[in-house]
Design a protein around this motif. Structure first.
Motif, PDB file in Angstrom:
ATOM      1  N   GLN B  58       0.832  -1.216   0.000  1.00 22.80           N
ATOM      2  CA  GLN B  58       0.000   0.000   0.000  1.00 22.80           C
ATOM      3  C   GLN B  58       0.859   1.257   0.000  1.00 22.80           C
ATOM      4  O   GLN B  58       0.423   2.310  -0.428  1.00 22.80           O
ATOM      5  N   LYS B  59       2.060   1.128   0.516  1.00 28.70           N
ATOM      6  CA  LYS B  59       2.900   2.320   0.621  1.00 28.70           C
ATOM      7  C   LYS B  59       3.595   2.654  -0.697  1.00 28.70           C
ATOM      8  O   LYS B  59       4.276   3.664  -0.796  1.00 28.70           O
ATOM      9  N   PHE B  60       3.454   1.764  -1.680  1.00 30.14           N
ATOM     10  CA  PHE B  60       3.981   2.092  -3.016  1.00 30.14           C
ATOM     11  C   PHE B  60       2.844   2.680  -3.831  1.00 30.14           C
ATOM     12  O   PHE B  60       1.900   1.975  -4.188  1.00 30.14           O
ATOM     13  N   GLN B  61       2.926   3.942  -4.084  1.00 31.31           N
ATOM     14  CA  GLN B  61       1.812   4.604  -4.755  1.00 31.31           C
ATOM     15  C   GLN B  61       2.179   5.082  -6.155  1.00 31.31           C
ATOM     16  O   GLN B  61       1.506   4.751  -7.115  1.00 31.31           O
ATOM     17  N   THR B  62       3.264   5.826  -6.278  1.00 33.51           N
ATOM     18  CA  THR B  62       3.608   6.398  -7.585  1.00 33.51           C
ATOM     19  C   THR B  62       4.712   5.570  -8.237  1.00 33.51           C
ATOM     20  O   THR B  62       5.427   4.833  -7.553  1.00 33.51           O
ATOM     21  N   PRO B  63       4.845   5.697  -9.558  1.00 37.37           N
ATOM     22  CA  PRO B  63       5.949   4.999 -10.237  1.00 37.37           C
ATOM     23  C   PRO B  63       7.294   5.393  -9.629  1.00 37.37           C
ATOM     24  O   PRO B  63       8.233   4.591  -9.601  1.00 37.37           O
ATOM     25  N   GLU B  64       7.382   6.595  -9.139  1.00 40.60           N
ATOM     26  CA  GLU B  64       8.604   7.089  -8.512  1.00 40.60           C
ATOM     27  C   GLU B  64       8.988   6.213  -7.311  1.00 40.60           C
ATOM     28  O   GLU B  64      10.164   5.896  -7.099  1.00 40.60           O
ATOM     29  N   ASP B  65       7.978   5.800  -6.547  1.00 40.82           N
ATOM     30  CA  ASP B  65       8.241   4.982  -5.356  1.00 40.82           C
ATOM     31  C   ASP B  65       8.992   3.698  -5.731  1.00 40.82           C
ATOM     32  O   ASP B  65       9.880   3.245  -5.014  1.00 40.82           O
ATOM     33  N   SER B 241       3.001 -10.711  12.364  1.00 41.92           N
ATOM     34  CA  SER B 241       1.972 -11.299  13.231  1.00 41.92           C
ATOM     35  C   SER B 241       0.724 -10.429  13.290  1.00 41.92           C
ATOM     36  O   SER B 241      -0.319 -10.861  13.746  1.00 41.92           O
ATOM     37  N   SER B 242       0.825  -9.194  12.804  1.00 41.13           N
ATOM     38  CA  SER B 242      -0.353  -8.326  12.922  1.00 41.13           C
ATOM     39  C   SER B 242      -1.043  -8.052  11.583  1.00 41.13           C
ATOM     40  O   SER B 242      -2.170  -7.591  11.555  1.00 41.13           O
ATOM     41  N   ARG B 243      -0.355  -8.326  10.469  1.00 43.45           N
ATOM     42  CA  ARG B 243      -0.987  -7.995   9.192  1.00 43.45           C
ATOM     43  C   ARG B 243      -0.972  -9.185   8.240  1.00 43.45           C
ATOM     44  O   ARG B 243      -0.150 -10.076   8.359  1.00 43.45           O
ATOM     45  N   GLY B 253       7.463 -25.169  -1.359  1.00 42.17           N
ATOM     46  CA  GLY B 253       8.261 -25.578  -0.202  1.00 42.17           C
ATOM     47  C   GLY B 253       9.622 -24.914  -0.112  1.00 42.17           C
ATOM     48  O   GLY B 253      10.493 -25.371   0.634  1.00 42.17           O
ATOM     49  N   THR B 254       9.815 -23.838  -0.851  1.00 43.08           N
ATOM     50  CA  THR B 254      11.117 -23.182  -0.795  1.00 43.08           C
ATOM     51  C   THR B 254      11.243 -22.285   0.430  1.00 43.08           C
ATOM     52  O   THR B 254      12.332 -21.907   0.818  1.00 43.08           O
ATOM     53  N   ASN B 255      10.124 -21.917   1.004  1.00 42.43           N
ATOM     54  CA  ASN B 255      10.081 -21.077   2.198  1.00 42.43           C
ATOM     55  C   ASN B 255      10.757 -19.719   1.991  1.00 42.43           C
ATOM     56  O   ASN B 255      11.796 -19.420   2.593  1.00 42.43           O
ATOM     57  N   PRO B 256      10.141 -18.880   1.173  1.00 45.73           N
ATOM     58  CA  PRO B 256      10.736 -17.574   0.849  1.00 45.73           C
ATOM     59  C   PRO B 256      10.858 -16.652   2.059  1.00 45.73           C
ATOM     60  O   PRO B 256      10.072 -16.748   2.997  1.00 45.73           O
ATOM     61  N   SER B 257      11.817 -15.751   2.011  1.00 42.79           N
ATOM     62  CA  SER B 257      12.010 -14.782   3.086  1.00 42.79           C
ATOM     63  C   SER B 257      11.510 -13.393   2.700  1.00 42.79           C
ATOM     64  O   SER B 257      11.769 -12.427   3.404  1.00 42.79           O
ATOM     65  N   ILE B 258      10.859 -13.293   1.553  1.00 46.04           N
ATOM     66  CA  ILE B 258      10.277 -12.011   1.153  1.00 46.04           C
ATOM     67  C   ILE B 258       8.764 -12.127   1.312  1.00 46.04           C
ATOM     68  O   ILE B 258       8.139 -13.049   0.762  1.00 46.04           O
ATOM     69  N   PHE B 259       8.194 -11.192   2.082  1.00 49.44           N
ATOM     70  CA  PHE B 259       6.757 -11.202   2.371  1.00 49.44           C
ATOM     71  C   PHE B 259       6.104  -9.982   1.749  1.00 49.44           C
ATOM     72  O   PHE B 259       6.717  -8.923   1.667  1.00 49.44           O
ATOM     73  N   TYR B 260       4.863 -10.136   1.350  1.00 47.94           N
ATOM     74  CA  TYR B 260       4.115  -9.016   0.780  1.00 47.94           C
ATOM     75  C   TYR B 260       2.935  -8.720   1.695  1.00 47.94           C
ATOM     76  O   TYR B 260       2.101  -9.609   1.924  1.00 47.94           O
ATOM     77  N   ILE B 261       2.916  -7.509   2.249  1.00 50.92           N
ATOM     78  CA  ILE B 261       1.819  -7.132   3.133  1.00 50.92           C
ATOM     79  C   ILE B 261       0.653  -6.698   2.255  1.00 50.92           C
ATOM     80  O   ILE B 261       0.742  -5.717   1.520  1.00 50.92           O
ATOM     81  N   ILE B 262      -0.419  -7.488   2.311  1.00 54.13           N
ATOM     82  CA  ILE B 262      -1.563  -7.226   1.442  1.00 54.13           C
ATOM     83  C   ILE B 262      -2.635  -6.448   2.206  1.00 54.13           C
ATOM     84  O   ILE B 262      -3.132  -5.434   1.758  1.00 54.13           O
ATOM     85  N   GLY B 263      -3.005  -6.987   3.368  1.00 52.07           N
ATOM     86  CA  GLY B 263      -4.128  -6.391   4.104  1.00 52.07           C
ATOM     87  C   GLY B 263      -3.662  -5.592   5.294  1.00 52.07           C
ATOM     88  O   GLY B 263      -2.489  -5.543   5.635  1.00 52.07           O
ATOM     89  N   GLY B 264      -4.623  -4.967   5.942  1.00 52.19           N
ATOM     90  CA  GLY B 264      -4.301  -4.122   7.082  1.00 52.19           C
ATOM     91  C   GLY B 264      -4.120  -4.900   8.355  1.00 52.19           C
ATOM     92  O   GLY B 264      -4.032  -6.113   8.383  1.00 52.19           O
TER      93      GLY B 264
END
Ligand code: SF4
Ligand code: SF4
Ligand code: SF4
Lengths: 390, 264
Positions: B58-65, B241-243, B253-264
């Motif tokens: 959500q914090k990525f808004q403009t192409p600049e970001d 744990s909160s979002r 099963g690769t267990n990635p270390s990059i997470f994408y925060i989708i919801g609030g």
């Protein structure tokens, strides 16, 4: 025995010269690739393996197929193959050499190739592939050469050789199984992730390899005094028939699994290869050519009256060889990368330098094969025997 | 020689000057005539057992970001701009939701507009169970035991590209030709690569070693959260744990270390 390769007819030398020319051209382009980088090929970030690795895969099959003549002769005492086991073994040597060269020309940093040995990594399938391929090369060179030397001296081959023959018989399927494992264990490559991959590899190997042997045997009979024998050629024809049927059956299994389950990731590579996906269809004509050749070959092979006609058997063998070459020496590898990890499509087509380098490697293989066969045939002509007992 | 270099690479403190399998660092070692292990770790080095990043989309808004984050990485790491999609080299870039998460919800036309239209940053996931490491025949790709970073030794890589076939995330790029002419401005602090080797995001191990956050995280102005998954009190653990977060292709099963925060 090597000296026999130095005495040959005009045709023999013209052929050798021809191969040397192609090798020279390939070498020039390889030097270019060495200087510029693999950017001169058609490979890309998305299709990161192409023609070279496909040729490697196909040729591992040709190498493994040597067992199809060695096994009946040594384990079932099938006498008709006595004369051609040496052809199978020598074909395996040439094929393994080509495999190694194709891996080599595919490397981005070829001078570091020894890192595979300096830093052996048993969790990589490549590590085992290296072991089984070099082992197989050694076994065939040892068995083929020793048997031929004894034959020239008119004595039976030494007893200890039998042990190596048996090891080589067990070893042969391993080279193609391990090669299939290079692909079938990769997460996210849906086209390759199929338990039947190794089995399919073996079926296609045991049909394309003997098909090539039939063609080679017929050529040898035409150009030399050595006759591999009608019975042997017919027996090879039967082997090709059964394994070609198995191969087509296995391909059918793949189609069923993909399309009945209708899981998009599994159907997409097949759709791409045989019908085109989202307007991308570069490989479609080739894949259909492969299918048509397979059908023609099956008609010629399955009907015994046709198969017994040596001319038709030769045509069928050529069809099998090229059908499987397209299927495995092209489509199988490219299909694994299309669509890519993002379900997007980047197409692949080899460039001219890439094809010329590949032709150069094939020519090196054929040069080795020609020399080895020349030696084998000269020994046979010298001994002049009809019935050769190893 | 290279073994020593590798041990050396694992020593975080020196990695900052070493760069990727750095030649300069190696000669440094020789000059001083000492073993890598005798180096003292930089006290500022960030300590963690399993580094991870959570990307707050959500914090990525403009192409600049996006551009700011991507440029931060590519400029300091000498990532070339080849200008040809076939030979493209990229460590972090954007893909659509559908292409980033093809297994998540394939071809669902009804998803929220903000997801459908949103570019997602993608980079190496520094998988806990990385197939690229499993397939590499030379250990040129390896997982650093201390903190789980999937590293590259560009001086050992033979360019077989097995790792590219093995990575299910398309995170790896190959140098199809010499990249140097295509680097706009060479950063002398970080080694440029040569033709014929594979490269990818290295989780800014050279910055972590001197107490800095990864460059992309720093440039994101809070839109990316970096931290140690093994530390229950870390900020990233609190966020996870909160979002609601998702990862790419978790079913593999690769267990990635990059997470994408989708919801609030
Ligand atoms: S994302 Fe790909 S390159 Fe990165 S660790 Fe996972 S498998 Fe390896
Ligand atoms: S290309 Fe380099 S890093 Fe990748 S598998 Fe081969 S040797 Fe390992
Ligand atoms: S962690 Fe570092 S190397 Fe990886 S994408 Fe971010 S800036 Fe680039």
């Amino acid at each position: 025995m090597l000296e026999t390769a130095l005495k040959g007819s005009r045709t023999y030398w013209i052929w050798i010269l021809f191969l040397l020319t192609i090798i020279g051209i390939g070498l020039i382009f390889y030097i270019k690739q060495f200087i510029v980088g693999l950017g001169i090929t058609g490979m890309s970030r998305d299709v990161s393996w192409g023609f070279y690795i496909s040729q490697f895969t196909f040729l591992v099959g040709i190498a493994a197929s040597g067992v199809m003549v060695v096994l009946p002769y040594y384990l079932h005492n099938y006498k008709a193959f006595g004369r051609i086991t040496i052809l199978g073994e020598f074909l395996a040597i040439a094929a393994v050499l080509m495999c190694m060269l194709f891996i080599f020309v595919d490397l981005g940093q070829p001078l570091r190739v020894l890192n595979v040995i300096l830093h052996p990594t048993p969790n990589s399938v490549m590590f085992y592939d290296m072991i089984v391929l070099s082992g197989y090369l050694f076994l065939n060179a040892l068995v083929g050469w020793t048997a031929l030397s004894s034959e020239r001296k008119g004595v039976p081959p030494p007893k200890w050789l039998k042990i190596f023959v048996i090891i080589s018989i067990v070893w042969a399927p391993s080279i193609h199984t391990v090669t299939a494992f290079l692909y079938q264990g990769l997460p996210g490559k849906h086209f390759w992730m199929t338990a039947i991959m190794a089995a399919r590899f073996l079926a296609s190997a045991f049909s394309s390899g003997p098909a090539l042997l039939i063609i080679l045997a017929l050529i040898i009979r035409k150009f030399t005094k050595f006759d591999p024998g009608k019975e042997a050629i017919q027996a090879l024809g039967k082997i090709v028939t059964y394994f070609m049927i198995t191969n087509v059956f296995f391909l059918g299994l793949e189609f069923f699994t993909a399309f009945y389950s209708a899981i998009p990731a599994h159907t997409h590579p097949f759709v791409y290869l045989y019908a085109g996906l989202e307007g991308y269809n570069k490989l479609v004509p080739l894949m259909w050519l492969s299918n048509i050749l397979a059908i023609i070959s099956l008609v010629l092979l399955v009907i015994p009256q046709l198969r017994r006609n040596e001319m038709l058997l030769a045509i069928a063998s050529v069809c099998v060889f090229f059908s499987l070459w397209i299927d495995k020496g092209f489509g199988l590898i490219v299909g694994g990368f299309v669509p890519n990890s993002f379900e997007k499509i980047t197409e692949y087509w080899p460039t001219i330098p890439e094809v010329l380098i590949a032709l150069g490697v094939w020519s090196i293989g054929f040069l080795v094969l020609t020399i080895l066969y020349k030696i084998a045939v000269s020994v046979r002509e010298e001994v002049g025997s009809i019935d050769i007992h190893h | 020689m290279s073994i020593r270099r590798r041990d050396f690479l694992k020593i975080a403190g020196v990695s900052a000057i070493a760069g990727i399998g750095g030649v300069s660092a190696l000669s440094l070692l020789k000059i001083k005539g000492s073993e890598a292990s005798s180096y003292i770790e930089d006290p500022k080095t960030l300590k963690g057992k399993r580094w991870a990043i959570a990307i707050d989309i959500q914090k990525f808004q403009t192409p600049e970001d996006y551009a700011r984050v991507i440029n931060a990485c590519h400029s300091i790491h000498n990532v070339p701009d080849i200008g040809n999609p076939k030979e493209e080299i990229k460590w972090i870039w954007t893909e659509s939701y559908e292409h980033s998460f093809p297994s998540q919800d394939y071809g669902n036309p009804y998803i929220q507009d903000h997801l459908k239209k949103k570019p997602f940053l993608v980079l190496c996931n520094h998988c806990d169970n990385p197939p690229c490491v499993r397939v590499c025949p030379t250990k040129a790709t390896f997982k650093r035991k201390s903190d789980g970073i999937v590293m590259m030794d560009m001086h050992r890589c033979i360019g077989c590209r097995f790792c590219m076939a093995g990575c299910p995330y398309g995170a790896r790029s190959f140098n199809w030709r010499d990249p140097r002419p295509y680097i706009k401005k060479i950063n002398p602090e970080f080694p440029a690569r040569m033709k014929g080797v594979v490269e990818k995001c290295t989780f800014c191990y050279q910055r972590i070693a001197v107490g800095l956050q990864p460059a992309c995280v720093e440039a994101s102005k809070g839109a990316m959260i970096f931290g140690d998954l093994a530390d229950p009190n870390s900020e990233i653990r609190r966020v996870l744990s909160s979002r609601y977060t998702i990862r790419r292709k978790p079913e593999l099963g690769t267990n990635p270390s990059i997470f994408y925060i989708i919801g609030g």
